[in-house]
Design a protein around this motif. Structure first.
Motif, PDB file in Angstrom:
ATOM      1  N   UNK A  30     -85.251  29.941 -19.092  1.00 45.25           N
ATOM      2  CA  UNK A  30     -85.320  29.442 -17.719  1.00 45.25           C
ATOM      3  C   UNK A  30     -85.001  27.956 -17.598  1.00 45.25           C
ATOM      4  N   UNK A  31     -84.702  27.301 -18.725  1.00 37.84           N
ATOM      5  CA  UNK A  31     -84.388  25.871 -18.703  1.00 37.84           C
ATOM      6  C   UNK A  31     -82.986  25.569 -19.226  1.00 37.84           C
ATOM      7  N   UNK A  32     -82.218  26.603 -19.507  1.00 35.36           N
ATOM      8  CA  UNK A  32     -80.858  26.395 -20.006  1.00 35.36           C
ATOM      9  C   UNK A  32     -79.952  25.875 -18.897  1.00 35.36           C
ATOM     10  N   UNK A  33     -78.930  25.140 -19.314  1.00 38.01           N
ATOM     11  CA  UNK A  33     -77.971  24.603 -18.366  1.00 38.01           C
ATOM     12  C   UNK A  33     -78.358  23.245 -17.803  1.00 38.01           C
ATOM     13  N   UNK A  34     -79.483  22.711 -18.253  1.00 34.37           N
ATOM     14  CA  UNK A  34     -79.959  21.419 -17.748  1.00 34.37           C
ATOM     15  C   UNK A  34     -79.776  20.300 -18.773  1.00 34.37           C
ATOM     16  N   UNK A  35     -79.051  20.579 -19.867  1.00 29.89           N
ATOM     17  CA  UNK A  35     -78.798  19.547 -20.866  1.00 29.89           C
ATOM     18  C   UNK A  35     -79.836  19.451 -21.974  1.00 29.89           C
ATOM     19  N   UNK A  36     -80.810  20.357 -21.982  1.00 29.32           N
ATOM     20  CA  UNK A  36     -81.860  20.292 -23.008  1.00 29.32           C
ATOM     21  C   UNK A  36     -81.318  20.607 -24.402  1.00 29.32           C
ATOM     22  N   UNK A  37     -80.438  21.578 -24.502  1.00 23.35           N
ATOM     23  CA  UNK A  37     -79.846  21.917 -25.795  1.00 23.35           C
ATOM     24  C   UNK A  37     -79.043  20.749 -26.342  1.00 23.35           C
ATOM     25  N   UNK A  38     -78.290  20.104 -25.475  1.00 26.87           N
ATOM     26  CA  UNK A  38     -77.509  18.931 -25.874  1.00 26.87           C
ATOM     27  C   UNK A  38     -78.451  17.825 -26.376  1.00 26.87           C
ATOM     28  N   UNK A  39     -79.528  17.610 -25.653  1.00 24.62           N
ATOM     29  CA  UNK A  39     -80.516  16.603 -26.051  1.00 24.62           C
ATOM     30  C   UNK A  39     -81.130  16.956 -27.409  1.00 24.62           C
ATOM     31  N   UNK A  40     -81.508  18.191 -27.582  1.00 28.16           N
ATOM     32  CA  UNK A  40     -82.125  18.656 -28.818  1.00 28.16           C
ATOM     33  C   UNK A  40     -81.185  18.469 -30.009  1.00 28.16           C
ATOM     34  N   UNK A  41     -79.947  18.921 -29.875  1.00 30.21           N
ATOM     35  CA  UNK A  41     -78.989  18.812 -30.978  1.00 30.21           C
ATOM     36  C   UNK A  41     -78.586  17.364 -31.240  1.00 30.21           C
ATOM     37  N   UNK A  42     -78.379  16.600 -30.191  1.00 29.39           N
ATOM     38  CA  UNK A  42     -77.989  15.198 -30.362  1.00 29.39           C
ATOM     39  C   UNK A  42     -79.060  14.430 -31.121  1.00 29.39           C
ATOM     40  N   UNK A  43     -80.294  14.654 -30.763  1.00 26.72           N
ATOM     41  CA  UNK A  43     -81.388  13.951 -31.462  1.00 26.72           C
ATOM     42  C   UNK A  43     -81.534  14.428 -32.901  1.00 26.72           C
ATOM     43  N   UNK A  44     -81.315  15.717 -33.147  1.00 23.69           N
ATOM     44  CA  UNK A  44     -81.389  16.221 -34.522  1.00 23.69           C
ATOM     45  C   UNK A  44     -80.295  15.589 -35.376  1.00 23.69           C
ATOM     46  N   UNK A  45     -79.092  15.480 -34.828  1.00 18.30           N
ATOM     47  CA  UNK A  45     -77.991  14.848 -35.556  1.00 18.30           C
ATOM     48  C   UNK A  45     -78.320  13.374 -35.820  1.00 18.30           C
ATOM     49  N   UNK A  46     -78.922  12.709 -34.861  1.00  9.95           N
ATOM     50  CA  UNK A  46     -79.325  11.308 -35.063  1.00  9.95           C
ATOM     51  C   UNK A  46     -80.335  11.185 -36.203  1.00  9.95           C
ATOM     52  N   UNK A  47     -81.279  12.120 -36.280  1.00 12.17           N
ATOM     53  CA  UNK A  47     -82.271  12.107 -37.369  1.00 12.17           C
ATOM     54  C   UNK A  47     -81.579  12.260 -38.721  1.00 12.17           C
ATOM     55  N   UNK A  48     -80.621  13.189 -38.789  1.00 12.22           N
ATOM     56  CA  UNK A  48     -79.902  13.404 -40.042  1.00 12.22           C
ATOM     57  C   UNK A  48     -79.097  12.164 -40.423  1.00 12.22           C
ATOM     58  N   UNK A  49     -78.456  11.556 -39.464  1.00 15.19           N
ATOM     59  CA  UNK A  49     -77.670  10.344 -39.721  1.00 15.19           C
ATOM     60  C   UNK A  49     -78.587   9.212 -40.211  1.00 15.19           C
ATOM     61  N   UNK A  50     -79.729   9.046 -39.569  1.00 16.89           N
ATOM     62  CA  UNK A  50     -80.678   7.990 -39.958  1.00 16.89           C
ATOM     63  C   UNK A  50     -81.200   8.216 -41.373  1.00 16.89           C
ATOM     64  N   UNK A  51     -81.279   9.458 -41.798  1.00 15.94           N
ATOM     65  CA  UNK A  51     -81.738   9.776 -43.149  1.00 15.94           C
ATOM     66  C   UNK A  51     -80.646   9.524 -44.188  1.00 15.94           C
TER      67      UNK A  51
END
Length: 148
Positions: free
Chosen positions: A91-112
């Motif tokens: 019920x929350x898809x299409x609002x950019x949450x998936x993009x936010x989730x993946x973008x932040x995960x990629x940032x965590x991996x890059x920071x590591x």
């Protein structure tokens, strides 16, 4: 939105997301059995694994993913990150949450210090494939699985 490490308290919401993909299952109705408990405890105790949740700021889990850091000799000994179990509440898809989730995960991996992030997706999830491509993920390999 908060991206945070999941706690045991989040387990019913995570199981609900993983169990029912195209509807919203109330976390109180999710069946959290011994296998889920054991797996969560193992992921939580392993420094190379993170179960991450996207929290609305009030404790409601809107999405999740597992991020695993893999050492290896390939890529000149560089660590890579594997993303699995990506879900956003139906019920929350299409609002950019998936993009936010993946973008932040990629940032965590890059920071590591990871030099590559990889993920797999069921071949039937064509919408997810378009989404991953929009984030810059390329279909560079074919994956194979062998059930044991």
């Amino acid at each position: 939105m908060l991206l945070r490490t999941a706690t045991r308290q989040d387990l019913p919401a995570i199981v609900a997301l993983l169990t029912v993909e195209d509807a919203v299952l109330d976390p109180s109705e999710a069946v959290v059995d011994e296998a889920y408990e054991r797996a969560f405890a193992e992921v939580d105790a392993d420094g190379r694994n993170e179960m991450l949740v996207l929290d609305d700021g009030n404790g409601t889990v809107l999405g999740c993913l597992q991020l695993t850091y893999i050492p290896g000799l390939g890529r000149h000994g560089q660590e890579r990150a594997l993303i699995e179990a990506v879900r956003v509440r139906a019920d929350r898809r299409g609002a950019g949450l998936g993009r936010e989730l993946l973008t932040r995960a990629v940032e965590r991996a890059r920071a590591r210090g990871c030099t590559l992030v990889q993920l797999t997706s069921d071949k039937r999830r064509t919408g997810a494939h378009r989404f991953y491509a929009s984030l810059g993920f390329a279909r560079s390999h074919d994956g194979f699985k062998l059930p044991l």
